[in-house]
Design a protein around this motif. Sequence first.
Motif, PDB file in Angstrom:
ATOM      1  N   SER A 611       5.218  -2.949 -11.804  1.00  0.00           N
ATOM      2  CA  SER A 611       6.016  -3.640 -10.791  1.00  0.00           C
ATOM      3  C   SER A 611       7.221  -4.276 -11.465  1.00  0.00           C
ATOM      4  O   SER A 611       7.085  -5.012 -12.447  1.00  0.00           O
ATOM      5  CB  SER A 611       5.188  -4.733 -10.097  1.00  0.00           C
ATOM      6  N   ASP A 613       9.320  -6.125  -9.517  1.00  0.00           N
ATOM      7  CA  ASP A 613       9.722  -7.164  -8.566  1.00  0.00           C
ATOM      8  C   ASP A 613       8.660  -8.257  -8.434  1.00  0.00           C
ATOM      9  O   ASP A 613       8.294  -8.674  -7.336  1.00  0.00           O
ATOM     10  CB  ASP A 613      10.039  -6.556  -7.202  1.00  0.00           C
ATOM     11  N   VAL A 614       8.125  -8.682  -9.600  1.00  0.00           N
ATOM     12  CA  VAL A 614       7.165  -9.782  -9.678  1.00  0.00           C
ATOM     13  C   VAL A 614       5.927  -9.503  -8.832  1.00  0.00           C
ATOM     14  O   VAL A 614       5.379 -10.396  -8.171  1.00  0.00           O
ATOM     15  CB  VAL A 614       7.818 -11.130  -9.271  1.00  0.00           C
ATOM     16  N   ARG A 639       9.581  -9.358 -17.960  1.00  0.00           N
ATOM     17  CA  ARG A 639       8.916  -9.871 -16.762  1.00  0.00           C
ATOM     18  C   ARG A 639       8.306  -8.782 -15.890  1.00  0.00           C
ATOM     19  O   ARG A 639       7.821  -9.067 -14.786  1.00  0.00           O
ATOM     20  CB  ARG A 639       9.855 -10.748 -15.915  1.00  0.00           C
ATOM     21  N   TYR A 640       8.279  -7.525 -16.351  1.00  0.00           N
ATOM     22  CA  TYR A 640       7.572  -6.485 -15.601  1.00  0.00           C
ATOM     23  C   TYR A 640       6.068  -6.812 -15.607  1.00  0.00           C
ATOM     24  O   TYR A 640       5.555  -7.451 -16.523  1.00  0.00           O
ATOM     25  CB  TYR A 640       7.789  -5.110 -16.216  1.00  0.00           C
ATOM     26  N   GLN A 641       5.377  -6.313 -14.574  1.00  0.00           N
ATOM     27  CA  GLN A 641       3.930  -6.509 -14.485  1.00  0.00           C
ATOM     28  C   GLN A 641       3.230  -5.151 -14.451  1.00  0.00           C
ATOM     29  O   GLN A 641       3.740  -4.191 -13.846  1.00  0.00           O
ATOM     30  CB  GLN A 641       3.565  -7.328 -13.241  1.00  0.00           C
ATOM     31  N   THR A 659       1.599  -9.598 -17.372  1.00  0.00           N
ATOM     32  CA  THR A 659       3.050  -9.733 -17.450  1.00  0.00           C
ATOM     33  C   THR A 659       3.548  -9.431 -18.852  1.00  0.00           C
ATOM     34  O   THR A 659       2.965  -9.887 -19.852  1.00  0.00           O
ATOM     35  CB  THR A 659       3.485 -11.149 -17.043  1.00  0.00           C
ATOM     36  N   THR A 661       6.555  -9.954 -21.498  1.00  0.00           N
ATOM     37  CA  THR A 661       7.718 -10.748 -21.871  1.00  0.00           C
ATOM     38  C   THR A 661       8.398 -10.080 -23.057  1.00  0.00           C
ATOM     39  O   THR A 661       7.749  -9.835 -24.084  1.00  0.00           O
ATOM     40  CB  THR A 661       7.314 -12.183 -22.238  1.00  0.00           C
TER      41      THR A 661
END
Length: 922
Positions: A611, A613-614, A639-641, A659, A661
């Motif tokens: 994802s 988009d959080v 910040r990708y998940q 997540t 970082t």
Amino acid sequence: MASSRNARNSAMGFDRKTAERVANYQRGLRGAVWVLLAVVMAGSVAEAQVNVTTHHYDNARSGANTNETILTPQNVTVSSFGKLFSQPVNGYVYAQPLYLANVSIPGRGTHNVLFVATEADTVYAFDADNNTGANASPLWQVNLIDTAHGAAAGATTVNSSSDIGCSDLVPQVGITSTPVIDPITGSMYVETKSKEGGVFIHRLHAIDVTTGAEKSPGPIVITATVPGTGDGSVGGQVTFHDLRQLNRPGLLLVNRTLFLGYASHCDGFPYHGWVFAYDAATFAQTGVFNTTPNGGLGGIWMSGAGLAADASGNVYVATGNGTFDTVSVPATAVGESILKLGISGGKLALLDYFTPSNQSFLSSIDVDLGSGGVLLLPDQPGAHPHVLVVAGKEGRIYLVDRDIMTVNNQHYCSGCTSDPQIVQESNAGQIAGNGLFGTPMYWNNTIYFWGSGDVLKAISLVNGLLDYAHITSSTASYGFPGATPTISANGTSNGIVWSIDASQYGVPGPAVLHAHDATNVAKEFWNSTQAANSRDKAGNAVKFAVPVPVNGKVYVGTGTEVDVYGLFNPPAAPPAIITQPANQTVTASQTATFTAAATGSPTPTVQWQVSADVGLTYSNLSGATSGTLSFTTTLSQNRYQYRAVFTNSAGTATTTAATLTVNAPTPPTITTQPANQTVTACQAATFTAAATGSPTPTVQWQVSADVGLTYSNLSGATSGTLSFRTTLSQNGNQYRAVFTNSAGTATTTAATLTVNFSNCAVASFVGTDTSTQGNWHGVYGADGYSIANETQSLPAYASFAVQNQLSFTWATGISDPRALQTGSNTGRIASTWYSSSSFAFDVNFTDGNSHRFALYALDWDSSARAESVQIVDANSGAVLDTRNLSLFNNGIYLIWNLSGHVKINVTLTAGGNAAISGAFFR
């Protein structure tokens, strides 16, 4: 020690009975198998419900898997349970198979993995659940006697007939003991035996469970020398005999220490019982124990059982026929005994022991106690909460207190007809037939024994004692060697006793797997001969094989294959997440790795999703279908998940999101500069440097031999600390460290090494050479040489003398390439220095530097000679290296790097005399 020596019970003089009896009593298969719950293997082996990592499931050697939820007394029937498939292997499987769930195999996805080791020195990793599609082939397969695993080029297994003269393990000897797995580090520890250029070598390996690749710090050659005057001793020292000793019992891993036990091949002399201790992280040898240093025998084999250990790290073993010291207390020789060992005063020491009162009789007729493995029981009621159980060939069962093994530390009741100083002792023959050749099993306050020529017996514990008045038995009996049973159960219910009838091993004939009711062993649920048309027939039987029930299947090692048994239609179970992916913080261009795992039946597939988009929306990552997701990062992925979706026919389960970082890189900055060092030659020099940076910088040490004008990389010097043994030739060298990451490079200032003169003795074994034979010119002797009954030319940096030798010339003027070229290279000579006992070379390298040195050994007129070559410090007498030679009729060079003043002792171990033909400098 004369009195101890006299107490050897004529162990070397007894008759070996019939060939079958000899086969029955061979020294040992090794094993060790452990169940772990909720084990996490960082990045490679995920959290698992049940893993089998050591012989007989745990270090207590209980033999019980009490977390089996699939196999039950209701479904183990001939209509629903049987042979699912088999996988061929290249040698006999004496080592018990091991098992890890949810292992991420590079390029192959996530699998439940069955590990199988063979006498061909090979380890296989198979998919444990099926052999279809890509799983028809091993996930990986490695030969541990190739150069990638530390062996010399051309290394082979040991030939049972021509090398050993023993039919116990045929036709080859390689891996006999059960390895042990550390699921935390993803390491499998394996002992191998090989033949390399006429030299026999035992090695301890650490291999990666995901690839089979050798891991640091492995491998290491297993050897030791202890003080003693016993069998095979030289100059008051007993050296581990590479040919005669066999690693039979399973490896033990406890408190980050590895323990290995040794006995012999077919009682081939000289041998002793040995236990080695190694730090699992460094392979530093932390202890050595010899059972009979001033006598002989006392092997540790236990029919392949693993060395046992309690929670405090104390190690328990049973020894076989051999010397027992009836005079000293504690005894200095402990054949026919149960031993408690541990690290004491920085050494592996005998902490306590029990010896049966009839040890002399047992040893004299080869009815050794050490044929049975040690079982440690859970806490018992009464005055003896911590007890162990052992039985041997006499069929007598011993119950012994582990805290104080005998009343008043009596240890041995001399002149007694029984052993009142222990907790409980049965009559002889309680296990009928030929006694016990295996390990008992414990479940639900009951101990199970299956002796050779006996039935399966279940004996309950009542108030901490065995209740011999209420024994339940199976109907069928097994011939030699009986069985080492295991049990599958769901806690205290659904208990099934699994055993292998291996009595047809010598025919050869198939192994037969049996399943009995653990609550009433007279009831048999199933065996592999019941189904029509040999549907469930196993491969050819091997002695001491142990069945491995785990996660709905039962695994059986044989002489030709590993067989897999299970339910034909196992119940479906939806995926259940057992490992969630964790958040990751990396620097751009570094690798990010996420790991997830799930159970389920059938085995679920996995699909990773991302994802941007959080977590509002997710999309599938193409090709990301294994338990581990690994990729090179960019700043744009900050910040990708990431999450994993597991799916099978029964449902779907999705992990939590992790997540990522991603930070920008920063170049290295030196924080610690290396300092100048002043040492004496042969002392260690240590330089330390450090730097910060993101990603964490790599380091490469460099050396300059020209006062800093030019630098070259030091191979393998890639950590913050550079440490090495110095030589005089390194005086004035300069050392620096270069730190590098994706953002740049930083170099430390140079540190100067000052080496002061010291003529210290050091011996580093380089290897062997069987191809050069007598053609030494241009290969050896560039600095000097000495040839028996011919010429010598010595270098200025060394003195050389042969001591206590005779000389003989077999032939001159010949073309046989085994004969050494003469010093003038105008002909050949087959000659030797020799002795019917031992002789020596006194070699003094006077310049403080290390030099290449080689000895040429030639058994010109026979193939029966065997000898040891031992290098000692001429000043202190400390043993620096020992090599054992046999079958060198084609000629062999032993090669070392030597410095200082050394004495090289050549000692006869077999044949007419010890012989060396030449010595060569560089």
